[in-house]
Motif scaffolding. Sequence first.
Motif, PDB file in Angstrom:
ATOM      1  N   THR A 143       8.094  65.136  35.156  1.00  0.00           N
ATOM      2  CA  THR A 143       7.280  65.798  36.179  1.00  0.00           C
ATOM      3  C   THR A 143       5.829  65.335  36.120  1.00  0.00           C
ATOM      4  OG1 THR A 143       8.733  67.734  36.023  1.00  0.00           O
ATOM      5  CG2 THR A 143       6.591  68.049  37.082  1.00  0.00           C
ATOM      6  N   LEU A 144       5.261  65.279  34.923  1.00  0.00           N
ATOM      7  CA  LEU A 144       3.860  64.890  34.788  1.00  0.00           C
ATOM      8  C   LEU A 144       3.658  63.417  35.118  1.00  0.00           C
ATOM      9  CD1 LEU A 144       3.092  66.942  31.578  1.00  0.00           C
ATOM     10  CD2 LEU A 144       2.185  67.393  33.867  1.00  0.00           C
ATOM     11  N   LEU A 145       4.618  62.567  34.763  1.00  0.00           N
ATOM     12  CA  LEU A 145       4.495  61.150  35.105  1.00  0.00           C
ATOM     13  C   LEU A 145       4.543  60.962  36.625  1.00  0.00           C
ATOM     14  CD1 LEU A 145       4.173  58.296  33.991  1.00  0.00           C
ATOM     15  CD2 LEU A 145       6.679  58.128  33.931  1.00  0.00           C
ATOM     16  N   ASP A 146       5.324  61.777  37.292  1.00  0.00           N
ATOM     17  CA  ASP A 146       5.364  61.750  38.758  1.00  0.00           C
ATOM     18  C   ASP A 146       3.968  62.033  39.321  1.00  0.00           C
ATOM     19  OD1 ASP A 146       6.237  61.719  41.392  1.00  0.00           O
ATOM     20  OD2 ASP A 146       7.105  63.732  41.316  1.00  0.00           O
ATOM     21  N   VAL A 147       3.292  63.035  38.772  1.00  0.00           N
ATOM     22  CA  VAL A 147       1.934  63.366  39.222  1.00  0.00           C
ATOM     23  C   VAL A 147       0.985  62.199  38.948  1.00  0.00           C
ATOM     24  CG1 VAL A 147      -0.008  64.957  38.955  1.00  0.00           C
ATOM     25  CG2 VAL A 147       2.336  65.838  38.865  1.00  0.00           C
ATOM     26  N   ILE A 148       1.080  61.630  37.764  1.00  0.00           N
ATOM     27  CA  ILE A 148       0.186  60.536  37.375  1.00  0.00           C
ATOM     28  C   ILE A 148       0.380  59.309  38.265  1.00  0.00           C
ATOM     29  CG2 ILE A 148      -0.284  58.870  35.523  1.00  0.00           C
ATOM     30  CD1 ILE A 148       0.363  61.204  33.544  1.00  0.00           C
ATOM     31  N   GLN A 149       1.627  58.989  38.560  1.00  0.00           N
ATOM     32  CA  GLN A 149       1.914  57.747  39.277  1.00  0.00           C
ATOM     33  C   GLN A 149       1.874  57.888  40.792  1.00  0.00           C
ATOM     34  OE1 GLN A 149       5.738  56.556  37.660  1.00  0.00           O
ATOM     35  NE2 GLN A 149       4.774  55.311  36.059  1.00  0.00           N
ATOM     36  N   ASN A 150       2.132  59.096  41.321  1.00  0.00           N
ATOM     37  CA  ASN A 150       2.362  59.216  42.762  1.00  0.00           C
ATOM     38  C   ASN A 150       1.428  60.151  43.511  1.00  0.00           C
ATOM     39  OD1 ASN A 150       4.696  57.447  42.696  1.00  0.00           O
ATOM     40  ND2 ASN A 150       5.793  59.129  41.697  1.00  0.00           N
ATOM     41  N   SER A 151       0.591  60.889  42.805  1.00  0.00           N
ATOM     42  CA  SER A 151      -0.267  61.863  43.485  1.00  0.00           C
ATOM     43  C   SER A 151      -1.479  61.234  44.152  1.00  0.00           C
ATOM     44  CB  SER A 151      -0.752  62.921  42.486  1.00  0.00           C
ATOM     45  OG  SER A 151      -1.632  62.335  41.530  1.00  0.00           O
ATOM     46  N   GLY A 152      -1.814  59.994  43.736  1.00  0.00           N
ATOM     47  CA  GLY A 152      -3.044  59.399  44.222  1.00  0.00           C
ATOM     48  C   GLY A 152      -4.272  59.897  43.482  1.00  0.00           C
ATOM     49  N   LYS A 153      -4.082  60.717  42.467  1.00  0.00           N
ATOM     50  CA  LYS A 153      -5.177  61.275  41.683  1.00  0.00           C
ATOM     51  C   LYS A 153      -5.370  60.470  40.402  1.00  0.00           C
ATOM     52  CE  LYS A 153      -6.086  64.959  44.258  1.00  0.00           C
ATOM     53  NZ  LYS A 153      -7.431  65.294  44.784  1.00  0.00           N
ATOM     54  N   THR A 154      -6.591  60.491  39.898  1.00  0.00           N
ATOM     55  CA  THR A 154      -6.907  59.803  38.655  1.00  0.00           C
ATOM     56  C   THR A 154      -8.116  60.473  38.025  1.00  0.00           C
ATOM     57  OG1 THR A 154      -7.336  57.623  37.666  1.00  0.00           O
ATOM     58  CG2 THR A 154      -8.454  58.116  39.748  1.00  0.00           C
ATOM     59  N   LEU A 155      -8.560  59.986  36.880  1.00  0.00           N
ATOM     60  CA  LEU A 155      -9.773  60.516  36.266  1.00  0.00           C
ATOM     61  C   LEU A 155     -10.988  60.017  37.040  1.00  0.00           C
ATOM     62  CD1 LEU A 155      -9.097  60.089  32.428  1.00  0.00           C
ATOM     63  CD2 LEU A 155      -8.412  61.947  33.956  1.00  0.00           C
ATOM     64  N   MET A 156     -11.906  60.902  37.336  1.00  0.00           N
ATOM     65  CA  MET A 156     -13.136  60.484  38.008  1.00  0.00           C
ATOM     66  C   MET A 156     -13.987  59.646  37.053  1.00  0.00           C
ATOM     67  SD  MET A 156     -15.333  64.071  38.033  1.00  0.00           S
ATOM     68  CE  MET A 156     -14.038  65.309  37.764  1.00  0.00           C
ATOM     69  N   PRO A 157     -14.844  58.770  37.570  1.00  0.00           N
ATOM     70  CA  PRO A 157     -15.716  57.988  36.691  1.00  0.00           C
ATOM     71  C   PRO A 157     -16.706  58.892  35.957  1.00  0.00           C
ATOM     72  CG  PRO A 157     -16.328  57.694  38.981  1.00  0.00           C
ATOM     73  CD  PRO A 157     -15.036  58.454  38.990  1.00  0.00           C
ATOM     74  N   PHE A 158     -17.195  58.393  34.823  1.00  0.00           N
ATOM     75  CA  PHE A 158     -18.051  59.226  33.984  1.00  0.00           C
ATOM     76  C   PHE A 158     -19.297  59.700  34.710  1.00  0.00           C
ATOM     77  CE2 PHE A 158     -21.467  60.023  30.976  1.00  0.00           C
ATOM     78  CZ  PHE A 158     -20.866  60.959  30.143  1.00  0.00           C
ATOM     79  N   ALA A 159     -19.898  58.854  35.532  1.00  0.00           N
ATOM     80  CA  ALA A 159     -21.125  59.253  36.230  1.00  0.00           C
ATOM     81  C   ALA A 159     -20.886  60.489  37.083  1.00  0.00           C
ATOM     82  CB  ALA A 159     -21.636  58.102  37.093  1.00  0.00           C
ATOM     83  N   LYS A 160     -19.728  60.581  37.718  1.00  0.00           N
ATOM     84  CA  LYS A 160     -19.393  61.769  38.506  1.00  0.00           C
ATOM     85  C   LYS A 160     -19.009  62.929  37.590  1.00  0.00           C
ATOM     86  CE  LYS A 160     -17.112  61.368  42.395  1.00  0.00           C
ATOM     87  NZ  LYS A 160     -16.037  61.207  43.402  1.00  0.00           N
ATOM     88  N   TYR A 161     -18.248  62.617  36.558  1.00  0.00           N
ATOM     89  CA  TYR A 161     -17.812  63.638  35.596  1.00  0.00           C
ATOM     90  C   TYR A 161     -18.996  64.375  34.984  1.00  0.00           C
ATOM     91  CZ  TYR A 161     -15.781  65.250  31.094  1.00  0.00           C
ATOM     92  OH  TYR A 161     -15.392  65.974  30.005  1.00  0.00           O
ATOM     93  N   ALA A 162     -20.055  63.635  34.649  1.00  0.00           N
ATOM     94  CA  ALA A 162     -21.226  64.244  34.015  1.00  0.00           C
ATOM     95  C   ALA A 162     -21.964  65.180  34.963  1.00  0.00           C
ATOM     96  CB  ALA A 162     -22.178  63.155  33.523  1.00  0.00           C
ATOM     97  N   ASP A 163     -21.648  65.091  36.257  1.00  0.00           N
ATOM     98  CA  ASP A 163     -22.337  65.872  37.279  1.00  0.00           C
ATOM     99  C   ASP A 163     -21.365  66.748  38.061  1.00  0.00           C
ATOM    100  OD1 ASP A 163     -24.621  66.547  38.882  1.00  0.00           O
ATOM    101  OD2 ASP A 163     -23.937  65.140  40.415  1.00  0.00           O
ATOM    102  N   ALA A 164     -20.190  66.982  37.506  1.00  0.00           N
ATOM    103  CA  ALA A 164     -19.114  67.596  38.284  1.00  0.00           C
ATOM    104  C   ALA A 164     -18.945  69.089  38.063  1.00  0.00           C
ATOM    105  CB  ALA A 164     -17.790  66.899  37.963  1.00  0.00           C
TER     106      ALA A 164
END
Length: 608
Positions: free
Chosen positions: A253-274
């Motif tokens: 189930t989680l691999l499905d989310v990782i591979q097919n959701s179109g979502k990923t980790l945001m870049p650090f510059a955004k993360y630091a301000d998120a």
Amino acid sequence: MSKKLYITSMLALAMLAGCKKDVDTTSDPSLYSTSNYPTTLNDLQSTLAPCYSILRDQNLLGFNLIPKALSNATHTANSAYNGDASWNEMANTNLSVTNSYSSGAYTSYFVGVKNCNVVLAAADLYLSKFAKGEEKTAVDLIRGQAYFLRAYYYFQLECLFGESYITTAGGGDKMGMPIYNGVPTDLASTQVSRSTVRQTWDFIENDLKQAATLLKGKVWSGDERGRVSEWAAKGLLGKAYVFTQDWANARTTLLDVIQNSGKTLMPFAKYADAFDGNSANEFNEESLFELNVDPDARGNDYGIYGGKAYNSTTINGLIWPAWALGSDGTEGGAQPLGYGNEVVHDKNILRFGYNIGTYNLVANPAFSGTPTQNNPRLIMDPVYRAKALQVRAAKTADPRLFVNTVQPWIDQVKPDGVTVYPASKPNFYAGQANTYGFSFRKYSPVNYNVNDPSPLKAGANGPADAWNQYLLRMADVYLLYAEACKGAGDNGTALEYINRVKRRAYNLPLTAPSAVDYTSLSSTTSAIGDPVLGNNPLYYERWAELFNEGGWWYDVCRWRIGASEAAYFGTALNLTGAIQWNDSKSYTWPIPLAEINSNSKIKQNPGY
């Protein structure tokens, strides 16, 4: 969810039975008609609003649940305020059956369950009597959201109040939650006994599967971006599988989310301000489900407490704001950008790997004239300051320390939204040399005073938070997937996904090996002197990455590391003596006394 999709108390009451009163003088006026509501798709849509907005209830994410309950129970926060017995009990992890915060959470989460059941009943009615053929898809989307939210509320209830987690040693036959699969129609139908833990998780998982199916392929946009999606449902389903140690289903189930959701980790510059109210970061590439917050409490109305903007906002920042150096240039005159009841517990600073000790104040060689916040008589020792800046530059401490916290004298804040002040220790730490005194940055006011009653003033929002809250994001999914792989014996994949989260924290490419990578699942982490997290990258990364987002308590309880956590933190400002952890009862909150008294079929958790 649209920022204007608010609940009113009258709507919640009117929809208790999924319909409104029929104007019929020949019928019993105490009963509700099932013949005339909802008659339109908009009617049905209106019943969904309470399912979302209960999240902002003052007992839940609106105010009490994280700052007063969970952050105290995990010692993420250290509370200077000791005038609230229930608050103190949370810090002591020794609750009474009348604890106001556990009781409030129980009640409000079940209101959420009720609201969802109202929607599902209304959807069935609408489809059977009023729906046009082309409306079936729209109705299914409404039902999918209701199924997800009901599962989400039961997920929280089971984690907080269920007697046990499921492990390889068992636990499925212990007491779970009373399951309400419809709207009670009389007093007798409210008397429901507790299902088993396994039955409760099965109910949660089934709701999430239905939600994922009904929401499949739907992409929300514009004002509807906050609505739950297929991928939110699958992400939470994967989390449920991890929490019940169903490693095979969790991995798939989680691999499905990782591979097919179109979502990923945001870049650090955004993360630091998120996490601080930047609207450009809302509903970003990492977010699967977040709580929409309107940073406008309609003047001095305190949002969730007043009637002008009921449940439109949250006010967590009142409790744990950043601190500014006093206008007289002293730490003793430091001012919080809110109430300032809590700061980051000092032991967390060490846990992030900050190893240069605490600082001293020395005479300011540039001081002249009248002391002010930018012309203080005393300043941080310049030698220490240089070392502190080098920690950041060389990343010898986990960079997430500075995403999550505000460091005295190094960071800057704006109490009035305009004027820059040096950050400070809280005034109750003034003169205490062996304290760090970091305050919160994540989900905390840093550039305005959350207690300012003037929302039209530059930089002010009135007494309201300014940030959406992430309830499920991809970093959590990556770490859950790593845990599932580890549980299934695939240590290599587990290590890779743990390292992807860490690489983002160090502003490195996600998929390329790096110098900061862990080399094994027992590598040394940043957690100085921590007997559990110090050599457990999975545990440490979940703690560091999701710091102050409200989920660490669940990890502590499912991994049964409460005694170690209590020993690590030792005590808190609002306690006298050591934390009173008790393995026989502290892992679960008590069923509220009011529920015991009103539901003849329910039983209390052991130890209470």
